[in-house]
Scaffold this active site. Structure first.
Site, PDB file in Angstrom:
ATOM      1  N   ALA A 241       0.875  -1.176   0.000  1.00 32.11           N
ATOM      2  CA  ALA A 241       0.000   0.000   0.000  1.00 32.11           C
ATOM      3  C   ALA A 241       0.909   1.222   0.000  1.00 32.11           C
ATOM      4  CB  ALA A 241      -0.863  -0.017   1.248  1.00 32.11           C
TER       5      ALA A 241
ATOM      6  N   GLY B 253       0.420  -4.947   0.911  1.00 35.51           N
ATOM      7  CA  GLY B 253      -0.782  -4.994   0.074  1.00 35.51           C
ATOM      8  C   GLY B 253      -0.544  -5.690  -1.263  1.00 35.51           C
TER       9      GLY B 253
ATOM     10  N   GLU C  30       4.548  -5.253   7.389  1.00 33.48           N
ATOM     11  CA  GLU C  30       3.817  -4.187   8.085  1.00 33.48           C
ATOM     12  C   GLU C  30       4.292  -3.927   9.518  1.00 33.48           C
ATOM     13  OE1 GLU C  30       2.482  -6.363   6.044  1.00 33.48           O
ATOM     14  OE2 GLU C  30       0.936  -5.407   4.825  1.00 33.48           O
TER      15      GLU C  30
ATOM     16  N   GLU D 200      -0.846  -9.237  -0.484  1.00 36.07           N
ATOM     17  CA  GLU D 200      -2.273  -9.445  -0.147  1.00 36.07           C
ATOM     18  C   GLU D 200      -3.126  -9.485  -1.418  1.00 36.07           C
ATOM     19  OE1 GLU D 200      -2.009  -6.271   2.777  1.00 36.07           O
ATOM     20  OE2 GLU D 200      -2.859  -7.616   4.282  1.00 36.07           O
TER      21      GLU D 200
HETATM   22  N1  COA Z   1       4.610   3.061  -0.714  1.00 38.05           N
HETATM   23  C1  COA Z   1       4.997   4.204  -1.294  1.00 38.05           C
HETATM   24  N2  COA Z   1       6.101   4.326  -2.028  1.00 38.05           N
HETATM   25  C2  COA Z   1       6.843   3.225  -2.209  1.00 38.05           C
HETATM   26  C3  COA Z   1       6.497   1.979  -1.648  1.00 38.05           C
HETATM   27  C4  COA Z   1       5.328   1.923  -0.861  1.00 38.05           C
HETATM   28  N3  COA Z   1       4.900   0.794  -0.305  1.00 38.05           N
HETATM   29  N4  COA Z   1       7.448   1.077  -1.988  1.00 38.05           N
HETATM   30  C5  COA Z   1       8.338   1.724  -2.752  1.00 38.05           C
HETATM   31  N5  COA Z   1       7.969   3.023  -2.903  1.00 38.05           N
HETATM   32  C6  COA Z   1       8.660   4.088  -3.635  1.00 38.05           C
HETATM   33  C7  COA Z   1       9.864   4.605  -2.877  1.00 38.05           C
HETATM   34  O1  COA Z   1       9.467   5.583  -1.926  1.00 38.05           O
HETATM   35  C8  COA Z   1      10.666   5.187  -4.018  1.00 38.05           C
HETATM   36  O2  COA Z   1      10.099   6.425  -4.385  1.00 38.05           O
HETATM   37  P1  COA Z   1      11.046   7.732  -4.613  1.00 38.05           P
HETATM   38  O3  COA Z   1      11.957   7.348  -5.748  1.00 38.05           O
HETATM   39  O4  COA Z   1      10.087   8.807  -4.943  1.00 38.05           O
HETATM   40  O5  COA Z   1      11.781   7.920  -3.329  1.00 38.05           O
HETATM   41  C9  COA Z   1      10.414   4.216  -5.149  1.00 38.05           C
HETATM   42  O6  COA Z   1       9.200   3.542  -4.832  1.00 38.05           O
HETATM   43  C10 COA Z   1      11.503   3.193  -5.326  1.00 38.05           C
HETATM   44  O7  COA Z   1      11.681   2.517  -4.096  1.00 38.05           O
HETATM   45  P2  COA Z   1      13.089   2.340  -3.370  1.00 38.05           P
HETATM   46  O8  COA Z   1      12.831   2.110  -1.914  1.00 38.05           O
HETATM   47  O9  COA Z   1      13.993   3.473  -3.731  1.00 38.05           O
HETATM   48  O10 COA Z   1      13.608   1.004  -4.069  1.00 38.05           O
HETATM   49  P3  COA Z   1      14.648  -0.030  -3.474  1.00 38.05           P
HETATM   50  O11 COA Z   1      15.007  -0.944  -4.589  1.00 38.05           O
HETATM   51  O12 COA Z   1      15.738   0.641  -2.744  1.00 38.05           O
HETATM   52  O13 COA Z   1      13.819  -0.866  -2.367  1.00 38.05           O
HETATM   53  C11 COA Z   1      11.892  -2.048  -1.523  1.00 38.05           C
HETATM   54  C12 COA Z   1      12.743  -1.680  -2.752  1.00 38.05           C
HETATM   55  C13 COA Z   1      10.646  -2.783  -2.014  1.00 38.05           C
HETATM   56  C14 COA Z   1      12.691  -2.971  -0.595  1.00 38.05           C
HETATM   57  C15 COA Z   1      11.508  -0.769  -0.757  1.00 38.05           C
HETATM   58  O14 COA Z   1      10.944   0.152  -1.696  1.00 38.05           O
HETATM   59  C16 COA Z   1      10.509  -0.962   0.352  1.00 38.05           C
HETATM   60  O15 COA Z   1      10.852  -1.465   1.411  1.00 38.05           O
HETATM   61  N6  COA Z   1       9.255  -0.550   0.117  1.00 38.05           N
HETATM   62  C17 COA Z   1       8.210  -0.605   1.125  1.00 38.05           C
HETATM   63  C18 COA Z   1       7.701  -2.024   1.317  1.00 38.05           C
HETATM   64  C19 COA Z   1       6.657  -2.076   2.405  1.00 38.05           C
HETATM   65  O16 COA Z   1       6.905  -1.833   3.571  1.00 38.05           O
HETATM   66  N7  COA Z   1       5.422  -2.387   1.994  1.00 38.05           N
HETATM   67  C20 COA Z   1       4.321  -2.549   2.881  1.00 38.05           C
HETATM   68  C21 COA Z   1       3.564  -1.297   2.980  1.00 38.05           C
HETATM   69  S1  COA Z   1       2.216  -1.478   4.120  1.00 38.05           S
END
Ligand code: COA
Length: 258
Positions: free
Chosen positions: A66, A112, A135, A115
């Site tokens: 999400a 999400g 989460e 999910e």
């Molecule tokens: N919500 C909003 N933005 C998200 C996102 C999320 N769940 N997951 C990734 N993004 C965005 C990042 O903020 C980034 O945006 P920006 O370039 O404007 O800063 C872009 O997507 C790329 O992500 P980034 O984190 O730079 O890529 P990465 O390869 O370093 O890491 C992940 C990849 C998936 C490990 C990391 O993005 C992450 O941990 N995301 C969140 C996962 C999460 O907790 N999901 C559950 C949410 S309830």
């Protein structure tokens, strides 16, 4: 169908929805959830669509969760409403479609994202896919069905571990636990999903819809799954597909389901 965050196309009887926010790793913001609802609803009502494949754009992510930015300052009431509405418009909605939905997990499927993949009727993953419910690392719990569907798919112990540790598992591990049915190279992911979809298309879509209803009944509180099976089995006998399927067998020909 024109959407801001989705691409939708149809080939023969198979529709593919691609979640298209690659710069945000296809994170599910409010608009994307609403668009997904509209897309699934429209495809479900289109009789020529017999299978729906849902995937993410790019090679990195199915859906990275999400959209954290959108709910970071939510109150208790807003958080409750976010989960309630999400269940209703997308996650339960997808699970209860009578059109089969296959999730083609092409990269990160987190929160999400996992999910959504779990709400689909089954999952196929690419080798680079990574799945998890992170989460609790954000101080919240899975709110789009993860605490319920993950134990159903992988068992309670593994689900507890995945949710408590907030860590990701590889595609191969996901296959071992029954979370995904197949793991293939990324370039083979959509072709395999289409191959499976073509096998499904050959069968009675009316009977498949009834089977989905009966299988889901086993996972619905206060509903007797065996009772639903008996009822849906009986209903099948009144359908044109049943007449065609049994007649075709007796006439030693392939059925032609309309
Ligand atoms: N919500 C909003 N933005 C998200 C996102 C999320 N769940 N997951 C990734 N993004 C965005 C990042 O903020 C980034 O945006 P920006 O370039 O404007 O800063 C872009 O997507 C790329 O992500 P980034 O984190 O730079 O890529 P990465 O390869 O370093 O890491 C992940 C990849 C998936 C490990 C990391 O993005 C992450 O941990 N995301 C969140 C996962 C999460 O907790 N999901 C559950 C949410 S309830």
């Amino acid at each position: 169908m024109n959407f801001e965050n989705l691409l939708v196309n149809q080939h023969n009887n198979i529709a593919t929805i691609t979640i298209n926010r690659p710069t945000k790793l296809n994170a599910l913001n409010k608009n994307t959830i609403e668009e997904l609802h509209q897309a699934f609803k429209t495809l479900e009502s289109n009789k020529s669509v017999r299978v729906i494949i849902v995937t993410g754009s790019g090679e990195k992510a199915f859906v990275a969760g999400a959209d954290i930015k959108e709910f970071a300052d939510f109150s208790i009431e807003e958080g409750t409403e976010l989960a309630r509405k999400g269940h209703e418009t997308l996650f339960d909605f997808v699970q209860n479609l009578s059109t089969p939905v296959i999730a083609a997990v092409n990269g990160f499927a987190l929160g999400g994202g996992l999910e959504l993949a779990m709400a689909a009727h089954f999952r196929v993953a690419s080798l680079n896919a990574k799945m998890g419910l992170p989460e609790v690392s954000l101080g919240v719990i899975p709110g789009y069905g993860g605490t319920q569907r993950l134990p159903q798919l992988v068992g309670k112990g593994k689900a507890m571990e995945m949710i408590m540790t907030a860590s990701m598992i590889s595609a191969e591990e996901a296959k071992t636990y029954g979370l995904v049915n197949y793991v293939v190279a990324q370039e083979e992911l959509l072709p395999l999903c289409e191959k499976l979809a073509l096998k499904i298309v050959k069968n009675s879509s009316v009977a498949i819809g009834a089977a989905i209803k009966a299988i889901n009944a086993n996972y619905t509180n206060c509903v007797n799954g065996y009772g639903v099976e008996i009822e849906q089995f009986g209903v099948s006998f009144g359908t044109d597909d049943f007449k065609e399927g049994t007649t075709a067998f007796l006439e030693k020909r392939k059925p032609n389901f309309e």
